[in-house]
Design a protein around this motif. Structure first.
Motif, short mmCIF file in Angstrom:
data_model
loop_
_atom_site.label_atom_id
_atom_site.label_comp_id
_atom_site.label_asym_id
_atom_site.label_seq_id
_atom_site.Cartn_x
_atom_site.Cartn_y
_atom_site.Cartn_z
N ALA A 1 -3.47 2.32 -7.07
CA ALA A 1 -4.27 1.14 -6.73
C ALA A 1 -4.46 1.04 -5.22
O ALA A 1 -3.76 1.70 -4.45
CB ALA A 1 -3.60 -0.12 -7.26
N LYS A 2 -5.40 0.20 -4.81
CA LYS A 2 -5.68 -0.01 -3.39
C LYS A 2 -5.70 -1.50 -3.11
O LYS A 2 -6.31 -2.27 -3.86
CB LYS A 2 -7.04 0.60 -3.03
CG LYS A 2 -7.46 0.41 -1.60
CD LYS A 2 -8.83 1.04 -1.38
CE LYS A 2 -9.34 0.78 0.01
NZ LYS A 2 -10.71 1.28 0.18
N ILE A 3 -5.02 -1.93 -2.04
CA ILE A 3 -5.00 -3.33 -1.64
C ILE A 3 -5.67 -3.41 -0.28
O ILE A 3 -5.30 -2.68 0.65
CB ILE A 3 -3.57 -3.87 -1.56
CG1 ILE A 3 -2.96 -3.81 -2.95
CG2 ILE A 3 -3.55 -5.28 -1.01
CD1 ILE A 3 -1.50 -4.06 -2.98
N THR A 4 -6.68 -4.29 -0.16
CA THR A 4 -7.43 -4.41 1.08
C THR A 4 -7.41 -5.85 1.57
O THR A 4 -7.66 -6.77 0.80
CB THR A 4 -8.89 -3.96 0.87
OG1 THR A 4 -8.90 -2.63 0.35
CG2 THR A 4 -9.66 -3.98 2.17
N LYS B 1 6.19 -6.14 -7.19
CA LYS B 1 6.76 -5.35 -6.10
C LYS B 1 6.02 -4.02 -6.14
O LYS B 1 5.96 -3.36 -7.18
CB LYS B 1 8.25 -5.13 -6.30
CG LYS B 1 9.06 -6.39 -6.30
CD LYS B 1 9.88 -6.47 -5.07
CE LYS B 1 10.78 -7.69 -5.21
NZ LYS B 1 10.94 -8.38 -4.00
N VAL B 2 5.45 -3.65 -5.01
CA VAL B 2 4.57 -2.48 -4.95
C VAL B 2 5.00 -1.60 -3.79
O VAL B 2 5.41 -2.10 -2.74
CB VAL B 2 3.10 -2.94 -4.76
CG1 VAL B 2 2.18 -1.76 -4.62
CG2 VAL B 2 2.67 -3.84 -5.91
N VAL B 3 4.89 -0.30 -3.97
CA VAL B 3 5.12 0.67 -2.90
C VAL B 3 3.79 1.33 -2.61
O VAL B 3 3.11 1.82 -3.51
CB VAL B 3 6.17 1.73 -3.32
CG1 VAL B 3 6.32 2.78 -2.25
CG2 VAL B 3 7.49 1.08 -3.63
N ALA B 4 3.39 1.32 -1.32
CA ALA B 4 2.15 1.97 -0.89
C ALA B 4 2.49 3.28 -0.20
O ALA B 4 3.47 3.37 0.52
CB ALA B 4 1.36 1.06 0.04
N MET B 5 1.64 4.27 -0.41
CA MET B 5 1.87 5.58 0.20
C MET B 5 1.24 5.69 1.59
O MET B 5 1.66 6.51 2.39
CB MET B 5 1.29 6.69 -0.67
CG MET B 5 1.84 6.73 -2.07
SD MET B 5 3.61 6.94 -2.07
CE MET B 5 4.04 6.13 -3.59
N ASP B 6 0.24 4.82 1.88
CA ASP B 6 -0.46 4.93 3.15
C ASP B 6 -1.00 3.57 3.58
O ASP B 6 -1.39 2.76 2.75
CB ASP B 6 -1.62 5.93 3.02
CG ASP B 6 -2.16 6.41 4.35
OD1 ASP B 6 -1.51 6.17 5.39
OD2 ASP B 6 -3.24 7.03 4.36
N GLU B 7 -1.04 3.35 4.89
CA GLU B 7 -1.59 2.14 5.49
C GLU B 7 -2.69 2.57 6.44
O GLU B 7 -2.45 3.36 7.35
CB GLU B 7 -0.47 1.42 6.25
CG GLU B 7 -0.88 0.18 6.97
CD GLU B 7 0.31 -0.44 7.73
OE1 GLU B 7 0.47 -1.64 7.65
OE2 GLU B 7 1.04 0.32 8.40
N VAL B 8 -3.93 2.07 6.22
CA VAL B 8 -5.09 2.53 6.98
C VAL B 8 -5.89 1.34 7.49
O VAL B 8 -6.17 0.42 6.75
CB VAL B 8 -6.00 3.41 6.11
CG1 VAL B 8 -7.22 3.87 6.87
CG2 VAL B 8 -5.25 4.59 5.55
N GLU B 9 -6.24 1.39 8.78
CA GLU B 9 -7.15 0.39 9.34
C GLU B 9 -8.56 0.95 9.24
O GLU B 9 -8.85 2.02 9.76
CB GLU B 9 -6.79 0.11 10.80
CG GLU B 9 -7.55 -1.06 11.38
CD GLU B 9 -7.09 -1.38 12.78
OE1 GLU B 9 -7.84 -1.07 13.73
OE2 GLU B 9 -5.98 -1.92 12.92
N GLU B 10 -9.44 0.23 8.54
CA GLU B 10 -10.81 0.74 8.30
C GLU B 10 -11.81 0.03 9.18
O GLU B 10 -11.72 -1.10 9.48
CB GLU B 10 -11.17 0.54 6.84
CG GLU B 10 -10.26 1.29 5.90
CD GLU B 10 -10.56 1.04 4.43
OE1 GLU B 10 -11.18 0.02 4.11
OE2 GLU B 10 -10.18 1.88 3.62
#
Length: 124
Positions: free
Chosen positions: A76-79, A115-124
């Motif tokens: 999933a993606k959280i923005t 509770k979620v684990v994200a693999m990457d954090e990106v500023e778009e």
């Protein structure tokens, strides 16, 4: 004092489905660890680099029809969307749900806490 403009909506995208997020808390663990050695001063001498972890605590509303199977969500993606046109979005990619909870209050709607684990954090 001048008025300030702040960040706006937060949306969780699961495939083609968008879910409104009520609450989002982000914790980034750097993975760095202190190296303890036996020396005269009794103080650590430095640190080692490790693997970064991005942990998210999320609250979402529970719709009357068609709640998602939260336990099986991966990728999933959280923005976080800025309200102003010039602002930049912050996205958390390849999210995996690790825990699912339920929260009920007297005055508000029922919430799903994740509770979620994200693999990457990106500023778009």
């Amino acid at each position: 004092m001048a008025l300030e403009e702040y960040v706006g909506a937060i949306v969780l995208e699961v495939g083609t489905t968008e879910v409104e997020v009520i609450d989002l808390s982000v914790t980034v663990k750097t993975g760095k660890k202190i190296v303890k050695t036996m020396n005269r001063t009794g103080k650590p001498r430095g640190f080692t680099k490790g693997v970064q972890e991005i942990d998210l605590d999320i609250s979402v509303v529970i719709p009357l029809s068609g709640d998602l199977d939260w336990k099986s969500i991966q990728g999933a993606k959280i923005t976080v969307f800025p309200v102003s046109e010039g602002g930049k979005r912050m996205s958390y990619r390849d999210c995996v749900v690790t825990e699912v909870g339920h929260k009920y209050t007297v005055e508000n709607e029922a919430h799903r806490s994740l509770k979620v684990v994200a693999m990457d954090e990106v500023e778009e």
